[in-house]
Design a protein around this motif. Structure first.
Motif, PDB file in Angstrom:
ATOM      1  N   GLY A  12      60.037  -0.076  59.662  1.00 35.01           N
ATOM      2  CA  GLY A  12      59.237   1.066  60.098  1.00 35.01           C
ATOM      3  C   GLY A  12      59.059   2.146  59.052  1.00 35.01           C
ATOM      4  O   GLY A  12      57.953   2.682  58.888  1.00 35.01           O
ATOM      5  N   ILE A  13      60.115   2.481  58.341  1.00 37.52           N
ATOM      6  CA  ILE A  13      59.992   3.511  57.304  1.00 37.52           C
ATOM      7  C   ILE A  13      59.101   2.993  56.182  1.00 37.52           C
ATOM      8  O   ILE A  13      58.201   3.697  55.710  1.00 37.52           O
ATOM      9  CB  ILE A  13      61.388   3.917  56.784  1.00 37.52           C
ATOM     10  N   ILE A  17      55.539   4.621  54.749  1.00 39.18           N
ATOM     11  CA  ILE A  17      55.367   4.902  53.325  1.00 39.18           C
ATOM     12  C   ILE A  17      54.174   4.114  52.786  1.00 39.18           C
ATOM     13  O   ILE A  17      53.313   4.648  52.082  1.00 39.18           O
ATOM     14  CB  ILE A  17      56.649   4.557  52.537  1.00 39.18           C
ATOM     15  N   MET A  18      54.121   2.832  53.118  1.00 35.30           N
ATOM     16  CA  MET A  18      53.069   1.947  52.621  1.00 35.30           C
ATOM     17  C   MET A  18      51.684   2.430  53.038  1.00 35.30           C
ATOM     18  O   MET A  18      50.754   2.480  52.224  1.00 35.30           O
ATOM     19  CB  MET A  18      53.312   0.532  53.142  1.00 35.30           C
ATOM     20  N   GLU A  19      51.538   2.781  54.316  1.00 37.80           N
ATOM     21  CA  GLU A  19      50.239   3.250  54.804  1.00 37.80           C
ATOM     22  C   GLU A  19      49.768   4.471  54.026  1.00 37.80           C
ATOM     23  O   GLU A  19      48.608   4.555  53.619  1.00 37.80           O
ATOM     24  CB  GLU A  19      50.321   3.588  56.294  1.00 37.80           C
ATOM     25  N   LEU A 103      63.819   8.683  49.981  1.00 37.45           N
ATOM     26  CA  LEU A 103      63.967   9.570  51.135  1.00 37.45           C
ATOM     27  C   LEU A 103      65.449   9.764  51.429  1.00 37.45           C
ATOM     28  O   LEU A 103      66.207   8.794  51.416  1.00 37.45           O
ATOM     29  CB  LEU A 103      63.297   8.955  52.368  1.00 37.45           C
ATOM     30  N   PRO A 104      65.871  10.981  51.734  1.00 40.82           N
ATOM     31  CA  PRO A 104      67.295  11.232  52.007  1.00 40.82           C
ATOM     32  C   PRO A 104      67.694  10.823  53.420  1.00 40.82           C
ATOM     33  O   PRO A 104      68.140  11.637  54.222  1.00 40.82           O
ATOM     34  CB  PRO A 104      67.421  12.739  51.789  1.00 40.82           C
ATOM     35  N   LEU A 105      67.519   9.544  53.727  1.00 40.02           N
ATOM     36  CA  LEU A 105      67.843   9.017  55.051  1.00 40.02           C
ATOM     37  C   LEU A 105      69.014   8.057  54.931  1.00 40.02           C
ATOM     38  O   LEU A 105      68.934   7.056  54.223  1.00 40.02           O
ATOM     39  CB  LEU A 105      66.647   8.272  55.647  1.00 40.02           C
ATOM     40  N   LEU A 120      60.847  13.246  59.595  1.00 38.35           N
ATOM     41  CA  LEU A 120      60.441  12.137  58.738  1.00 38.35           C
ATOM     42  C   LEU A 120      59.013  12.280  58.207  1.00 38.35           C
ATOM     43  O   LEU A 120      58.789  12.052  57.009  1.00 38.35           O
ATOM     44  CB  LEU A 120      60.617  10.799  59.472  1.00 38.35           C
ATOM     45  N   PRO A 121      58.024  12.663  59.021  1.00 38.82           N
ATOM     46  CA  PRO A 121      56.669  12.796  58.464  1.00 38.82           C
ATOM     47  C   PRO A 121      56.593  13.798  57.306  1.00 38.82           C
ATOM     48  O   PRO A 121      55.859  13.574  56.341  1.00 38.82           O
ATOM     49  CB  PRO A 121      55.828  13.264  59.656  1.00 38.82           C
ATOM     50  N   HIS A 122      57.361  14.881  57.362  1.00 37.68           N
ATOM     51  CA  HIS A 122      57.354  15.857  56.268  1.00 37.68           C
ATOM     52  C   HIS A 122      57.999  15.264  55.015  1.00 37.68           C
ATOM     53  O   HIS A 122      57.533  15.506  53.894  1.00 37.68           O
ATOM     54  CB  HIS A 122      58.085  17.131  56.673  1.00 37.68           C
ATOM     55  N   LEU A 123      59.071  14.507  55.212  1.00 40.40           N
ATOM     56  CA  LEU A 123      59.720  13.856  54.073  1.00 40.40           C
ATOM     57  C   LEU A 123      58.785  12.841  53.419  1.00 40.40           C
ATOM     58  O   LEU A 123      58.721  12.743  52.192  1.00 40.40           O
ATOM     59  CB  LEU A 123      61.011  13.170  54.518  1.00 40.40           C
TER      60      LEU A 123
END
Length: 138
Positions: A12-13, A17-19, A103-105, A120-123
């Motif tokens: 999902g992440i 990112i890909m999109e 990403l800091p996840l 997440l969207p802001h990151l």
């Protein structure tokens, strides 16, 4: 230029990112989906990756052959993603000469301090902006 987006579990992440990268980067930028499993790779391919590869050997082989690595910071931690990310994968990604925009996840027993809490969207917005800057200066 060749960018690797690395993700695992459900992808999902990596998909998000890909999109965004596909929408905002020039068409001549080649984006490679590197999944720790087939589902993650498949999801990233549907989101716009030019190519995809799955598993430990694919990550080890491609990590030194890309110009930029993107994904969650946990791709540098052995046994991350509920064990899907092997020590060999983490080593190959960390040792790659390619710059990394991450990403800091992190889930599990690692805590990153000094970071602001952002949705997440802001990151992802920030990550995409940094990738665009990198591509322009490449």
């Amino acid at each position: 230029m060749r960018i690797a987006v690395v993700d695992g579990q459900g992808g999902g992440i990596g998909k998000h990112i890909m999109e965004r990268l596909r929408r905002e980067l020039p068409e001549d930028v080649d984006i490679l989906a590197l999944g720790t499993n087939a589902l993650a790779t498949s999801v990233m391919l549907r989101a716009g990756a030019n190519e995809g590869a799955t598993g430990e050997n694919a990550v080890i082989y491609n990590a030194p052959r890309v110009d930029l690595i993107v994904g969650p910071v946990s791709i540098l931690f052995p046994h991350a993603m509920m064990g899907e990310l092997t020590p060999a994968m983490a080593t190959a990604l960390a040792a790659s000469p390619a710059p990394k925009i991450l990403l800091p996840l992190v889930r599990g027993s690692v805590e990153l301090v000094g970071l602001r809490t952002e949705p997440l969207p802001h990151l992802i917005d920030e990550l995409v902006q940094r990738v665009k800057e990198y591509v322009q200066n490449f």
